[in-house]
Design an enzyme around this catalytic site. Sequence first.
Site, PDB file in Angstrom:
ATOM      1  N   ASP A 231       0.206   2.441  -7.013  1.00  0.00           N
ATOM      2  CA  ASP A 231      -0.077   0.821  -5.785  1.00  0.00           C
ATOM      3  C   ASP A 231       0.737   0.469  -5.560  1.00  0.00           C
ATOM      4  O   ASP A 231       1.397   1.073  -5.094  1.00  0.00           O
ATOM      5  CB  ASP A 231      -0.586   0.058  -7.027  1.00  0.00           C
ATOM      6  CG  ASP A 231      -1.588  -1.220  -6.516  1.00  0.00           C
ATOM      7  OD1 ASP A 231      -1.778  -0.717  -5.955  1.00  0.00           O
ATOM      8  OD2 ASP A 231      -1.804  -2.018  -7.713  1.00  0.00           O
TER       9      ASP A 231
ATOM     10  N   ARG B  63      -7.256 -13.213   3.085  1.00  0.00           N
ATOM     11  CA  ARG B  63      -7.233 -13.639   1.846  1.00  0.00           C
ATOM     12  C   ARG B  63      -8.679 -15.041   1.994  1.00  0.00           C
ATOM     13  O   ARG B  63      -8.465 -14.971   1.145  1.00  0.00           O
ATOM     14  CB  ARG B  63      -5.926 -14.803   2.243  1.00  0.00           C
ATOM     15  CG  ARG B  63      -4.500 -14.038   2.195  1.00  0.00           C
ATOM     16  CD  ARG B  63      -4.070 -13.073   1.137  1.00  0.00           C
ATOM     17  NE  ARG B  63      -5.150 -11.826   2.226  1.00  0.00           N
ATOM     18  CZ  ARG B  63      -4.724 -10.764   1.476  1.00  0.00           C
ATOM     19  NH1 ARG B  63      -5.658 -10.294   0.042  1.00  0.00           N
ATOM     20  NH2 ARG B  63      -5.444  -9.454   2.160  1.00  0.00           N
TER      21      ARG B  63
ATOM     22  N   GLN C 167      -1.840  -3.819   5.505  1.00  0.00           N
ATOM     23  CA  GLN C 167      -1.155  -4.748   4.871  1.00  0.00           C
ATOM     24  C   GLN C 167       0.293  -4.576   4.377  1.00  0.00           C
ATOM     25  O   GLN C 167       0.671  -4.927   3.979  1.00  0.00           O
ATOM     26  CB  GLN C 167      -1.631  -4.741   3.632  1.00  0.00           C
ATOM     27  CG  GLN C 167      -2.871  -5.103   3.539  1.00  0.00           C
ATOM     28  CD  GLN C 167      -3.908  -5.901   2.548  1.00  0.00           C
ATOM     29  OE1 GLN C 167      -3.838  -7.037   2.091  1.00  0.00           O
ATOM     30  NE2 GLN C 167      -4.812  -5.665   2.512  1.00  0.00           N
TER      31      GLN C 167
ATOM     32  N   LYS D  26      -9.775  -1.511  -4.558  1.00  0.00           N
ATOM     33  CA  LYS D  26      -8.383  -0.840  -5.139  1.00  0.00           C
ATOM     34  C   LYS D  26      -8.393  -0.747  -6.199  1.00  0.00           C
ATOM     35  O   LYS D  26      -8.308  -0.091  -7.567  1.00  0.00           O
ATOM     36  CB  LYS D  26      -7.655  -0.834  -4.144  1.00  0.00           C
ATOM     37  CG  LYS D  26      -6.102  -1.906  -4.843  1.00  0.00           C
ATOM     38  CD  LYS D  26      -4.965  -1.551  -3.431  1.00  0.00           C
ATOM     39  CE  LYS D  26      -4.524  -3.228  -3.672  1.00  0.00           C
ATOM     40  NZ  LYS D  26      -3.611  -3.650  -5.379  1.00  0.00           N
ATOM     41  N   THR D  27      -8.230  -2.125  -7.013  1.00  0.00           N
ATOM     42  CA  THR D  27      -7.916  -1.954  -8.584  1.00  0.00           C
ATOM     43  C   THR D  27      -8.410  -1.274  -9.758  1.00  0.00           C
ATOM     44  O   THR D  27      -8.464  -1.099 -10.692  1.00  0.00           O
ATOM     45  CB  THR D  27      -7.561  -3.964  -9.206  1.00  0.00           C
ATOM     46  OG1 THR D  27      -6.437  -4.389  -8.852  1.00  0.00           O
ATOM     47  CG2 THR D  27      -6.677  -3.937 -10.265  1.00  0.00           C
TER      48      THR D  27
END
Length: 746
Positions: free
Chosen positions: A236, A613, A267, A49-50
């Site tokens: 974001d 994670r 999330q 996504k970044t």
Amino acid sequence: MSDSFDLAAEAPPAPTAPAYLDGLNESQRDAVEAIDGPVLVLAGAGTGKTRVLTTRLSHILMQGKAAPWEVLAVTFTNKAAREMQDRVGGLLGRATEGWWIGTFHALGARILRRHAEAAGLKSNFTIIDQDDQVRLLKQLVEAHNIDEKRWPPRVICNLIQRWKDRGLMPDAVGDTEGSDSADGKAVQIYREYQDRLQTLNAADFGDLLLLCLELFKAQPSILQEYQRKFRFLLVDEYQDTNVAQYLWLRMLAQSHKNICCVGDDDQSIYSWRGAEVGNILRFEKDFPGAKVVRLERNYRSTPHILGAASGLIAHNEGRLGKTLWTELNEGEKVGVRGVWDGVEEARVVGDEIEVQQNRGHKLNDMAVLVRAGFQTREFEERLITLGLPYRIIGGARFYERLEIRDAIAYLRVIAQPDDDLAFERIVNTPKRGLGDTTIQTINIYARAERIPMIVAIHKLLETDELRARARTTLHELLNDFSRWRTLASEVNHVDLTRQVLDESGYTVMWKMSKAPEAPGRLENLKELLTAMEDFENLQGFLEHVSLVMENEATTADDKLTLMTLHGAKGLEFDTVFLPGWEEGLFPHQRALDEGGLSALEEERRLAYVGLTRARKRAMISFAANRRIYGNWQSAIPSRFIDELPPDSVEQSADQGLYGAATESGSFLDVPRQRSRRTGFSEQPGRWAGQKSSSGNQDGDDLQTGQRVFHQKFGYGAILSIDGDKLEIAFEKAGTKKVMAGFVEQT
């Protein structure tokens, strides 16, 4: 024929995609190129996504759709904002200073400073932190004669912050909302607190957006200015927005409606600090015709990890839905292990860490993620015993340490003389012989006259209200601040700070101190001076301190990471250990009692975050017994374990736990008598249908006097038998009552 040849020769070449789009997958590219109109990007964990956000911003600018100052990019952390600036700057080959990229708080503060007068403040207003908020509220609580033990100022502070997160000024709070808090005076205290902040020319974090909302409502022309200015909005972590942030974004987006929100409803784990998962769930309703792009290709985790996480989160009803997939090799199945107690759990995890380390894996690539802070103690003790270095993330932040707060308080008073909270903190630090009576007299007069403390002192120095010695001390202190304020325009802020710390006696105070922590505090003050060198001026540094709430932990040494699941969001490790998956602990009983089904779904999202994670391996563990705040409690496995898809997990248990492991070693193959609430056997201590290796499920094969072995208590002789309950005289542990399924015949 020649004509056709000429036409072919003269045909324009096929357009080529910009280089910065190279490497994007189909969904990522779709999210980047869908520029016009509202767009919701559902970005699963590890889906890049970044990169999508930064490439989208670059694409908008490269296509000439907007100038840099016409784009508002909002992040949740200063670290994320810096990363976006660096990436966009790298793609475009130009500096990004002055662009509207930052956190909600930083961007809100920037708008407020430009329109401070319209918001009832001066442009040099102070942004106070929670410590100062609590001190100010403590004064108001005392003034109302409210019992601080029953209603601590910190509790009232949290209540006010929740109102601000919902975009509520005092007059907008419902009549019944504060009636059961602070002796029914919570709303009144909120109102007085806001009045006091205005007198102090100060704002807290909640005000940075709340006052913007009030400004936009009261001054439509100012709102229209920013609506016209920001042609594109990029947001974001949209799933973590609270009501005030949501309203702020909606207001700014109403003109062009070119808003792109990136987030993952699976999330959303921060409802306890005001986050509303409903914001992302209703995006399409808020912006009709919105394009929804799902990023589902995961670049982080193996198929088994993704399978376990996806299978678990599918049990949530309040989600938009997506399925993560990857082209990575299958990898290891998610391990699920049952142990006797928390100490044994720490031993098992410690042993596995050593195994991975011996295989060449770095400690930096491993993490233990706990649901509750108290779980860390046993892991710390075990890691110390094994000699494994570790770091705990989430401890005291650098700028929250006493000596750093004191130093910054001096600087705040220099920058903003009306900052009473900072002034009161250091007026007698180091000790200057000013008693509580003197400070109280100044405070009473300042509040009565609605003036800052420094102004009040100037007036009181002309009277006999204060003792002669106090007047002399205060006169000298005000002269010092006047001199430092003049010095601030002549020397750089680092030299100024060094001189202030020396001339105030603060550095000498710690040099003369015999306290064991004194040398460390002096080292921290040196580090403070080093940190200030990265800023152009004092105002910029103070703004940074007010806004930055991150830990800047060193990664130079190879250390295991130990932290909570909430703190782990956004991080990734090769190996992740997830201990404490038991009913009551995870999902947490208090959350279930207070929030019901919505809280259960958030707990499940937290489990999903923990699993995702992990890049290569994840190990879940649960204990049959756990010591919580000094008391032993028996436990049954978390319902989340029951919800994991069998094909993606491999379960095992220590001998003696809920009986012994089945021959196949997998609990998922064992038929279970499910309880309606948990999905596990109602019989404590064992899953239904599971037998110990000796077959002693009901104690029928055992006799009094027989010698047996128990996993926890060792060897002993049976004294009496009552169904499946045994009374045993153990050789070392004494007489105990245990379940028959927990013992083995010898």
